[in-house]
Design a protein around this motif. Sequence first.
Motif, PDB file in Angstrom:
ATOM      1  N   ILE A   1       0.871  -1.181   0.000  1.00 30.71           N
ATOM      2  CA  ILE A   1       0.000   0.000   0.000  1.00 30.71           C
ATOM      3  C   ILE A   1       0.901   1.221   0.000  1.00 30.71           C
ATOM      4  O   ILE A   1       1.650   1.462   0.952  1.00 30.71           O
ATOM      5  CB  ILE A   1      -0.927   0.012   1.233  1.00 30.71           C
ATOM      6  N   THR A   2       0.857   1.980  -1.067  1.00 30.82           N
ATOM      7  CA  THR A   2       1.758   3.130  -1.197  1.00 30.82           C
ATOM      8  C   THR A   2       1.072   4.463  -0.947  1.00 30.82           C
ATOM      9  O   THR A   2       1.749   5.483  -0.778  1.00 30.82           O
ATOM     10  CB  THR A   2       2.403   3.140  -2.589  1.00 30.82           C
ATOM     11  N   THR A   3      -0.243   4.470  -0.945  1.00 29.02           N
ATOM     12  CA  THR A   3      -1.005   5.682  -0.607  1.00 29.02           C
ATOM     13  C   THR A   3      -2.244   5.274   0.171  1.00 29.02           C
ATOM     14  O   THR A   3      -2.904   4.293  -0.180  1.00 29.02           O
ATOM     15  CB  THR A   3      -1.440   6.448  -1.878  1.00 29.02           C
ATOM     16  N   TYR A   4      -2.546   6.014   1.220  1.00 28.13           N
ATOM     17  CA  TYR A   4      -3.796   5.804   1.945  1.00 28.13           C
ATOM     18  C   TYR A   4      -4.285   7.151   2.450  1.00 28.13           C
ATOM     19  O   TYR A   4      -3.630   7.801   3.283  1.00 28.13           O
ATOM     20  CB  TYR A   4      -3.611   4.846   3.126  1.00 28.13           C
ATOM     21  N   ILE A   5      -5.390   7.585   1.908  1.00 22.69           N
ATOM     22  CA  ILE A   5      -6.029   8.830   2.352  1.00 22.69           C
ATOM     23  C   ILE A   5      -7.416   8.462   2.844  1.00 22.69           C
ATOM     24  O   ILE A   5      -8.263   8.019   2.063  1.00 22.69           O
ATOM     25  CB  ILE A   5      -6.114   9.866   1.213  1.00 22.69           C
ATOM     26  N   TYR A   6      -7.631   8.615   4.127  1.00 22.11           N
ATOM     27  CA  TYR A   6      -8.875   8.172   4.760  1.00 22.11           C
ATOM     28  C   TYR A   6     -10.096   8.749   4.045  1.00 22.11           C
ATOM     29  O   TYR A   6     -10.168   9.946   3.767  1.00 22.11           O
ATOM     30  CB  TYR A   6      -8.866   8.594   6.237  1.00 22.11           C
ATOM     31  N   GLN A   7     -11.031   7.865   3.719  1.00 23.33           N
ATOM     32  CA  GLN A   7     -12.297   8.199   3.056  1.00 23.33           C
ATOM     33  C   GLN A   7     -12.101   8.834   1.686  1.00 23.33           C
ATOM     34  O   GLN A   7     -13.010   9.457   1.145  1.00 23.33           O
ATOM     35  CB  GLN A   7     -13.153   9.149   3.934  1.00 23.33           C
ATOM     36  N   ASN A   8     -10.893   8.647   1.124  1.00 27.99           N
ATOM     37  CA  ASN A   8     -10.632   9.209  -0.196  1.00 27.99           C
ATOM     38  C   ASN A   8     -10.136   8.136  -1.155  1.00 27.99           C
ATOM     39  O   ASN A   8     -10.833   7.759  -2.089  1.00 27.99           O
ATOM     40  CB  ASN A   8      -9.632  10.359  -0.081  1.00 27.99           C
ATOM     41  N   GLU A   9      -8.926   7.609  -0.915  1.00 24.23           N
ATOM     42  CA  GLU A   9      -8.426   6.562  -1.783  1.00 24.23           C
ATOM     43  C   GLU A   9      -7.286   5.808  -1.127  1.00 24.23           C
ATOM     44  O   GLU A   9      -6.650   6.290  -0.179  1.00 24.23           O
ATOM     45  CB  GLU A   9      -7.962   7.125  -3.132  1.00 24.23           C
ATOM     46  N   LYS A  10      -7.028   4.617  -1.626  1.00 27.10           N
ATOM     47  CA  LYS A  10      -5.845   3.847  -1.273  1.00 27.10           C
ATOM     48  C   LYS A  10      -5.269   3.285  -2.560  1.00 27.10           C
ATOM     49  O   LYS A  10      -6.018   2.906  -3.477  1.00 27.10           O
ATOM     50  CB  LYS A  10      -6.167   2.742  -0.265  1.00 27.10           C
ATOM     51  N   VAL A  11      -3.943   3.255  -2.643  1.00 25.39           N
ATOM     52  CA  VAL A  11      -3.271   2.770  -3.840  1.00 25.39           C
ATOM     53  C   VAL A  11      -2.412   1.571  -3.466  1.00 25.39           C
ATOM     54  O   VAL A  11      -1.554   1.654  -2.588  1.00 25.39           O
ATOM     55  CB  VAL A  11      -2.398   3.855  -4.492  1.00 25.39           C
ATOM     56  N   LEU A  12      -2.677   0.440  -4.128  1.00 25.46           N
ATOM     57  CA  LEU A  12      -1.854  -0.753  -3.991  1.00 25.46           C
ATOM     58  C   LEU A  12      -0.911  -0.814  -5.186  1.00 25.46           C
ATOM     59  O   LEU A  12      -1.354  -0.635  -6.334  1.00 25.46           O
ATOM     60  CB  LEU A  12      -2.725  -2.010  -3.955  1.00 25.46           C
ATOM     61  N   THR A  13       0.364  -1.063  -4.906  1.00 25.97           N
ATOM     62  CA  THR A  13       1.381  -1.079  -5.949  1.00 25.97           C
ATOM     63  C   THR A  13       2.024  -2.457  -6.022  1.00 25.97           C
ATOM     64  O   THR A  13       2.295  -3.077  -4.989  1.00 25.97           O
ATOM     65  CB  THR A  13       2.456  -0.016  -5.669  1.00 25.97           C
ATOM     66  N   LYS A  14       2.259  -2.931  -7.235  1.00 21.94           N
ATOM     67  CA  LYS A  14       2.878  -4.238  -7.437  1.00 21.94           C
ATOM     68  C   LYS A  14       4.171  -4.348  -6.611  1.00 21.94           C
ATOM     69  O   LYS A  14       5.030  -3.470  -6.663  1.00 21.94           O
ATOM     70  CB  LYS A  14       3.192  -4.444  -8.913  1.00 21.94           C
ATOM     71  N   ASN A  15       4.270  -5.436  -5.853  1.00 19.80           N
ATOM     72  CA  ASN A  15       5.466  -5.707  -5.050  1.00 19.80           C
ATOM     73  C   ASN A  15       6.496  -6.373  -5.960  1.00 19.80           C
ATOM     74  O   ASN A  15       6.364  -7.549  -6.298  1.00 19.80           O
ATOM     75  CB  ASN A  15       5.103  -6.614  -3.873  1.00 19.80           C
ATOM     76  N   GLU A  16       7.508  -5.625  -6.338  1.00 19.43           N
ATOM     77  CA  GLU A  16       8.504  -6.147  -7.268  1.00 19.43           C
ATOM     78  C   GLU A  16       9.330  -7.275  -6.658  1.00 19.43           C
ATOM     79  O   GLU A  16      10.013  -8.009  -7.381  1.00 19.43           O
ATOM     80  CB  GLU A  16       9.427  -5.013  -7.746  1.00 19.43           C
ATOM     81  N   SER A  17       9.262  -7.446  -5.336  1.00 16.44           N
ATOM     82  CA  SER A  17       9.987  -8.527  -4.671  1.00 16.44           C
ATOM     83  C   SER A  17       9.093  -9.734  -4.400  1.00 16.44           C
ATOM     84  O   SER A  17       9.530 -10.681  -3.732  1.00 16.44           O
ATOM     85  CB  SER A  17      10.587  -8.018  -3.355  1.00 16.44           C
ATOM     86  N   TYR A  18       7.863  -9.713  -4.880  1.00 15.98           N
ATOM     87  CA  TYR A  18       6.936 -10.832  -4.666  1.00 15.98           C
ATOM     88  C   TYR A  18       7.511 -12.105  -5.265  1.00 15.98           C
ATOM     89  O   TYR A  18       7.931 -12.123  -6.426  1.00 15.98           O
ATOM     90  CB  TYR A  18       5.590 -10.494  -5.280  1.00 15.98           C
ATOM     91  N   HIS A  19       7.499 -13.176  -4.498  1.00 16.24           N
ATOM     92  CA  HIS A  19       8.214 -14.385  -4.911  1.00 16.24           C
ATOM     93  C   HIS A  19       7.661 -15.007  -6.186  1.00 16.24           C
ATOM     94  O   HIS A  19       8.388 -15.696  -6.917  1.00 16.24           O
ATOM     95  CB  HIS A  19       8.189 -15.428  -3.775  1.00 16.24           C
ATOM     96  N   ALA A  20       6.393 -14.797  -6.491  1.00 16.32           N
ATOM     97  CA  ALA A  20       5.783 -15.403  -7.680  1.00 16.32           C
ATOM     98  C   ALA A  20       5.514 -14.378  -8.765  1.00 16.32           C
ATOM     99  O   ALA A  20       4.655 -14.587  -9.628  1.00 16.32           O
ATOM    100  CB  ALA A  20       4.488 -16.117  -7.291  1.00 16.32           C
ATOM    101  N   ILE A  21       6.248 -13.281  -8.767  1.00 13.88           N
ATOM    102  CA  ILE A  21       5.936 -12.181  -9.677  1.00 13.88           C
ATOM    103  C   ILE A  21       6.051 -12.593 -11.140  1.00 13.88           C
ATOM    104  O   ILE A  21       5.360 -12.050 -12.002  1.00 13.88           O
ATOM    105  CB  ILE A  21       6.846 -10.959  -9.379  1.00 13.88           C
ATOM    106  N   ASP A  22       6.907 -13.577 -11.442  1.00  8.45           N
ATOM    107  CA  ASP A  22       7.058 -14.024 -12.825  1.00  8.45           C
ATOM    108  C   ASP A  22       6.062 -15.118 -13.202  1.00  8.45           C
ATOM    109  O   ASP A  22       6.022 -15.543 -14.358  1.00  8.45           O
ATOM    110  CB  ASP A  22       8.479 -14.540 -13.049  1.00  8.45           C
ATOM    111  N   GLU A  23       5.260 -15.554 -12.242  1.00  7.86           N
ATOM    112  CA  GLU A  23       4.351 -16.676 -12.487  1.00  7.86           C
ATOM    113  C   GLU A  23       2.882 -16.289 -12.406  1.00  7.86           C
ATOM    114  O   GLU A  23       2.013 -17.084 -12.795  1.00  7.86           O
ATOM    115  CB  GLU A  23       4.644 -17.801 -11.485  1.00  7.86           C
ATOM    116  N   VAL A  24       2.586 -15.116 -11.871  1.00  7.23           N
ATOM    117  CA  VAL A  24       1.200 -14.671 -11.777  1.00  7.23           C
ATOM    118  C   VAL A  24       1.065 -13.307 -12.435  1.00  7.23           C
ATOM    119  O   VAL A  24       2.055 -12.583 -12.620  1.00  7.23           O
ATOM    120  CB  VAL A  24       0.709 -14.589 -10.312  1.00  7.23           C
ATOM    121  N   LYS A  25      -0.156 -12.963 -12.776  1.00 11.28           N
ATOM    122  CA  LYS A  25      -0.437 -11.693 -13.431  1.00 11.28           C
ATOM    123  C   LYS A  25      -0.912 -10.679 -12.397  1.00 11.28           C
ATOM    124  O   LYS A  25      -1.899 -10.922 -11.682  1.00 11.28           O
ATOM    125  CB  LYS A  25      -1.483 -11.890 -14.525  1.00 11.28           C
ATOM    126  N   LEU A  26      -0.225  -9.539 -12.305  1.00 11.35           N
ATOM    127  CA  LEU A  26      -0.566  -8.484 -11.355  1.00 11.35           C
ATOM    128  C   LEU A  26      -0.779  -7.178 -12.101  1.00 11.35           C
ATOM    129  O   LEU A  26      -0.231  -6.958 -13.189  1.00 11.35           O
ATOM    130  CB  LEU A  26       0.551  -8.299 -10.319  1.00 11.35           C
TER     131      LEU A  26
END
Length: 624
Positions: free
Chosen positions: A232-257
């Motif tokens: 979670i790279t941005t969180y503004i209460y009652q406004n928005e939250k932004v989830l960003t692809k974790n480039e260190s995710y262990h299955a990043i080359d095997e799943v679609k994000l």
Amino acid sequence: MKKTLSLVLAIVLMFGCMSFAGAEEIKNFKDYQTQANEMETFCYHYSQAAVDLNVLSNCYEHLLTNDAAGALIPAAAKEWSSPDGGQTWIFKLNEDIVWVDYTGEYMADCTAEDWLTGLEWVLNFHKNQAANTSMPMEMIKGAADYYNYTKELSVEEGKALGLDKFLEMVAVSCPDTYTIQYECVDKLSYFPSVATYNCLAPLSAELIDEIGVDGYFGADYTTMWYNGPYTITTYIYQNEKVLTKNESYHAIDEVKLFDTVTVKMVESGDVAYEMFTAGELDYIELPASKLNTIYTDPNHEYNDNLVEARPTKYSYQIHLVYDKKNEDGTPDVAWNTAVANENFRLALYYGLDATNYLARTNDINPLSCQNFCYTANAVAVTSAGVDYTQLVRDQIGLQYATDKFARVDAEKAAAYKAAAIEELTAAGIELPVKMAYYISGSSTTAKETADVFANLIKTCLGEDLVVLDTKTYVSKLNTEVRDPQLASIYINGWGADFADPINFLGQETYGEDNAYYSQSYSKINNATDEKLIATYKEFTRLVNEAKAITDDLDARYAAFAVAEAYMLEHALVIPWSYSVVWELTKVNNYTKVYSAYGNQSERYVNWETSTEVYTAEQYKAFVK
């Protein structure tokens, strides 16, 4: 009982990558939630609310997850097995999982010990306040003993505990750095399904060393660590939250994000619809007014794009509050006396026809949303292929109907209402009783739905027994309403945490710390009416009697069905609805994680999408 990572993910990707010629995939997905569904905590191990778990499940990697058909597949664990037929479960972890902070910076390796740390946190009364304890306490040897041990300690002693005492008392171990082993109280074939839920989520001891016990309990997105597909790279209460692809995710080359997922917080479904038409959202659950407009106009630009969504896993109920307070903190004697009266509850149970209320969700086919059990469909199935909820309906003699809300029985409702009026009047209660129902003050959709609900009560039961008293809260239901016990009822949905009826029925038992709805909503443990207490104790006895059956799943389900039927026959809660909505969407729902339990179904993983809104014809192909 063993699966490998590469084969399963290859299958998932094969289906997940199907698309129509010329379609472009969405790279940055735009999602939404209404402001009434804002997050309440970032402490993943503590939360039991979908508003939190739907987001945080994207931030943590569980031992297992589900595929688009609901089957268990590997996640943090690359394989799992039981050497003794279901009592001991061994999970072999991938060795390339790491913890990162919200910016994606490496913090630590993720090893088997992190699953020990996570479970110790859950079972430590002073760290987690009994949240999410029911599953491990019922299933893992020594877990209940450890919870009770910590409960007797002082706050300081409990928070200071590490793993030494935990490992001495609880039958969990790490044979090596990347293996975690659980010993169950009996042969529990469904235990791997618990590995998709946050009671068995990992937690880094290094994080706790860095921010402290109180720091993790009160964590925010900048202080928590991540080992899942997104941060979670941005969180503004009652406004928005932004989830960003974790480039260190262990299955990043095997799943679609997605590169990013932006979740906008909106006032209402009508506002969300306007944002969708402006290209600011990638799907919209249609409010009743918008659905009707599009459906009845063959020339509407979206008429060919209307699709009915897959049912969610949540079974919605009217939850009754048995210890309601007035705003000055004194007991609401009128409501508490009425709701303790079984005839009053049964008048509601048999009298309320939910059809118009269901039309708020599905105006085209409202009865597809009807619900008559507490436990949700597809949570458990007998060896003969019979859904558990069918056993419950057989017990109470009620089946679905296509032409009416099948539970309604006007003759029974009138008889129970008359008896309730006589008994409550004799007890000195002024009628009609006011049923306090709270909605977000900023939501026009919630206000319109509450008006439908109020008219439903008036139409079905008249105005001489009970009337709806709609009230509003400003921002947080839990602190403004639930904690001070101001509501008479809640209409809430509960989803299974694992594949067994106990995680529904176990939330409503009497006198048990880990019964979530009893503790947090109904407040039944505070009730004083002896008949009501006796009814709840009998229900609890039946639940625990069924829970003790571990060697015969068919017998277990049959016993749970008896307990659930007893709950419904005494209207301790009132089953209400399922969410089967109509959508305009750029997502193929049949590629999303789908499961009747756990909290994996909102993970933004392997979704097939299109920059163009899908048509109903395209969705027919998806269904096939």
